[in-house]
Design a protein around this motif. Structure first.
Motif, PDB file in Angstrom:
ATOM      1  N   ARG A 191       0.522  -1.035   0.035  1.00 47.36           N
ATOM      2  CA  ARG A 191      -0.315  -0.743   0.379  1.00 47.36           C
ATOM      3  C   ARG A 191       0.491   1.715   0.205  1.00 47.36           C
ATOM      4  O   ARG A 191       1.997   1.159   0.816  1.00 47.36           O
ATOM      5  N   SER A 192       0.474   2.124  -0.335  1.00 46.78           N
ATOM      6  CA  SER A 192       1.659   3.711  -0.861  1.00 46.78           C
ATOM      7  C   SER A 192       1.059   4.523   0.341  1.00 46.78           C
ATOM      8  O   SER A 192       0.358   3.970   1.567  1.00 46.78           O
ATOM      9  N   SER A 284      -2.021   8.611   0.407  1.00 47.19           N
ATOM     10  CA  SER A 284      -1.635   8.179  -1.408  1.00 47.19           C
ATOM     11  C   SER A 284      -2.398   9.133  -2.196  1.00 47.19           C
ATOM     12  O   SER A 284      -3.622   9.422  -2.148  1.00 47.19           O
TER      13      SER A 284
END
Length: 675
Positions: A191-192, A284
């Motif tokens: 995940r960012s 993000s």
């Protein structure tokens, strides 16, 4: 335009930030402006100064690899917002901290329980010993331990270390660490943002050290500099407080300085962590598709339809494909060779899932039956999708204006048939080529003559028909003896096909057939990329495939071209056909060539008899130079550069100015030089 000084922010996660019980939530950060002259050692020293020289930072790590103190930020290509770790095993250090915190809380809650006193008295010192090993806190070793990708690697290292107290109970600590590792892989990795930071924050909340914070994603999508103060809602925000929880959404507050001073004047709020606005937590970035990939082309096509008069608010799959295909290299109609998914699959797996497009079922107007097959899908942009599509459309229009203003050649989308003295050009397609019916359909849309025939060599050739009286002539293949084969022949291959044909030796048979056809210009059209093959070849296999293509380029004089998909291969073929038509109209196309009947007799015979393989390659010499020798010559003074050219001529022993020679520079590229 006023010049703005460049700069990036590099964050350092020091030892305390791995501890979920720590109140030091803010990163140490260093602003770097001179990338080439700022060293890792300078970043380390700056970070230590920010702690009042209380922190002990021996090494910095990026992607679990140690960074050399004397190397620059530019050397490691460190990007803005990069987090540098102070340990080679940040995840395992975090896990040990979590286990220590759990033991501390258990002991604090039950100070008089003899059983808990017994196991915590052993457990807590062991956790501190493990942390000492991971950070090399006592300088017992030359450096921190290597990175441990798995828990088994960590345990094996401790067994070999044989240090007193550096152990983990396999039934408790090791078991819990495996659970935490799986949790990290499933919920954080990939995940960012900051995966480890999210993991630490989640466990800090579970252990009661932090309160849950709900992030308003829409709030962060706005420009930070345009945030108004969350208290007075008038002045621009300059500070951020993560501990001031908004009454409705639960995220921190963005405050102007005056409101911040007022809110934090009380005793309870003096302990809040107030920071500059640029250090507020980042989320993000919103999704933006890559330019001219399938999602990009679909959104732009649907937005264009909205701008029409009357507007098309929704479209079927086929309508979208027809409008979007010219904007992308990806084949939207069918999946590419070696791929499990077609280009249009991104509609459901990405665009609909992210809320950019919605789908509704509608009854096919051509039938009145109630069968499920009579229902088809219509797709429409949502408000979120329309907003994104408008930005993509603006970008696409800017690209088009740039290309037109700079007169960059573009492949024509429609062409008329060329005609000169009644003669016309026709593209001939081998009957074994896949999707030939689709190719014929695309050619008809562009008014280009295409015919399917059995070819003994290559997949595509071009012929010039004999003079015809009718302006509506379509090539029917009835005058083989008078049809002239133009000096171009093409073999199309995907990388999957190339690997298989090389393995079975079919590749060499096809090359010999093309060379034996009597056609001068041989093209090899490679479709797709090795990186997108279903079963990606090893480095050795990739090298072999490249060497195979270099062989036909150097020794056999083939032209090797690359396209992104089957559709782009078709566009390339039709573009060549259009160029030949244009040359024919201007009278620039030579009428000399092999009659189609002769070409057929040559190639069909070869195809049926593999023993007739061509081995007398086109005449030419090659000379191999070492790359360093060649480059060294290029950087000599101007007088000696002349001697370099003489050296090349001498090394290749050329006397015939019309004979082709090839200069191979070992370690660089292959260059054709006619000397």
């Amino acid at each position: 335009m006023e010049w703005k000084q460049r700069g990036i922010t590099v964050y350092v996660r020091n030892k305390q930030r791995y501890d979920p019980s720590s109140k030091l939530y803010d990163f140490l950060h260093v602003i770097v402006r001179n990338y080439a002259q700022t060293t890792i050692g300078a970043i380390k020293e700056d970070a230590i100064r920010q702690t009042g020289n209380s922190a002990r930072i021996n090494d910095l790590f990026l992607n679990n690899e140690p960074l050399a103190d004397d190397r620059s930020v530019a050397h490691y290509n460190i990007e803005d917002g990069t987090i540098l770790e102070t340990t080679s095993n940040p995840f395992w250090a975090t896990c040990i901290y979590i286990k220590k915190c759990e033991a501390d809380k258990e002991l604090s809650a039950n100070p008089n329980d003899p059983h808990i006193l017994a196991w915590t008295k052993k457990s807590i010192p062991r956790k501190l010993t493990l942390l000492s090993v991971l950070f090399n806190s006592k300088n017992e070793f030359r450096a921190q331990p290597p990175h441990f990708p798995t828990l088994d690697d960590f345990v094996l290292y401790l067994e070999r270390l044989n240090k007193k107290g550096a152990t983990m109970n396999p039934h408790f600590t090791q078991k819990d660490l495996r659970v935490m590792h799986n949790d990290f892989l499933q919920n954080d990795v990939g995940r960012s943002g900051d995966p480890l930071g999210n993991f630490i924050r989640r466990y800090a909340i579970q252990l009661g050290f932090r309160r849950p914070v709900k992030i308003d994603l829409k709030l962060f999508e706005r420009n930070l500099q345009n945030f108004n103060c969350g208290d007075c809602e008038v002045a621009l925000a300059e500070l951020y407080c993560s501990d001031c929880q908004n009454a409705t959404d639960g995220h921190g507050l963005y405050l102007c300085r005056q409101c911040s001073d007022t809110l934090h004047s009380g005793a309870a709020r003096r302990r809040h962590q107030v920071d500059n606005l640029e250090n507020a937590p980042k989320v993000s970035a919103p999704y933006v598709p890559h330019a001219f990939k399938a999602p990009f082309s679909i959104l732009v096509a649907m937005y264009r339809a909205l701008r029409e008069r009357p507007a098309k608010l929704s479209m079927t799959e086929e309508e979208i494909k027809e409008r979007a295909q010219p904007l992308t290299d990806t084949d939207l109609q069918d999946k590419q060779t070696g791929q499990y998914c077609a280009g249009f699959d991104c509609m459901e797996k990405l665009l609909m899932m992210r809320g950019f497009v919605q789908r509704e079922d509608a009854r096919n107007p051509t039938t009145d039956d109630d069968d499920d097959d009579d229902f088809f899908h219509r797709y429409a942009l949502t408000d979120l999708g329309e907003e994104l599509a408008e930005r993509l459309f603006t970008f696409q229009q800017a690209v088009q204006r740039f290309m037109m203003s700079n007169h960059i050649p573009q492949i024509p989308q429609s062409n008329s048939q060329g005609c000169y003295g009644g003669k016309r050009i026709c593209l001939i397609v081998d009957e074994q080529e896949r999707d030939k019916e689709r190719l014929l359909s695309i050619a008809r849309e562009r008014n280009i003559n295409v015919q399917v025939r059995q070819l003994g060599a290559g997949d595509y050739i071009w012929i010039m028909t004999p003079p015809q009286d009718s302006q509506n002539f379509r090539c029917m293949g009835r005058n083989n003896t008078e049809e002239i084969v133009l000096p171009y022949i093409v073999e199309r291959k995907s990388w999957e096909d190339l690997r298989e044909s090389v393995r079975t030796k079919r590749f060499y048979k096809q090359i010999n057939n093309m060379l034996g056809s009597g056609i001068e210009n041989c093209f090899y059209l490679l479709e797709g990329s090795m990186g997108r093959m279903r079963y990606k070849p090893s480095e050795e296999q990739q090298k072999k495939l490249r060497e195979t293509l270099e062989t036909i380029f150097i020794e056999n004089g083939f032209y090797v071209n690359y396209t992104a998909s089957w559709y782009k291969s078709v566009v390339w073929l039709l573009w060549v056909t259009a160029l030949l038509n244009e040359m024919l109209q201007k009278g620039q196309l030579s009428t000399d060539g092999v009659p189609y009947s002769e070409f057929r007799s040559r190639t069909i015979g070869q195809s049926r008899n593999p023993s007739l393989q061509r081995t007398d390659y086109r005449p030419g010499n090659s000379h191999v130079w070492d790359a360093e020798h060649y480059i060294d010559g290029l950087f000599r003074d101007s007088v000696n550069e002349i001697s370099l050219l003489n050296e090349v001529k001498s090394g290749m022993k050329t006397t015939d100015r019309y004979k082709k020679h090839v200069l191979v520079i070992e370690g660089l590229e292959s260059y054709n030089k006619v000397l």
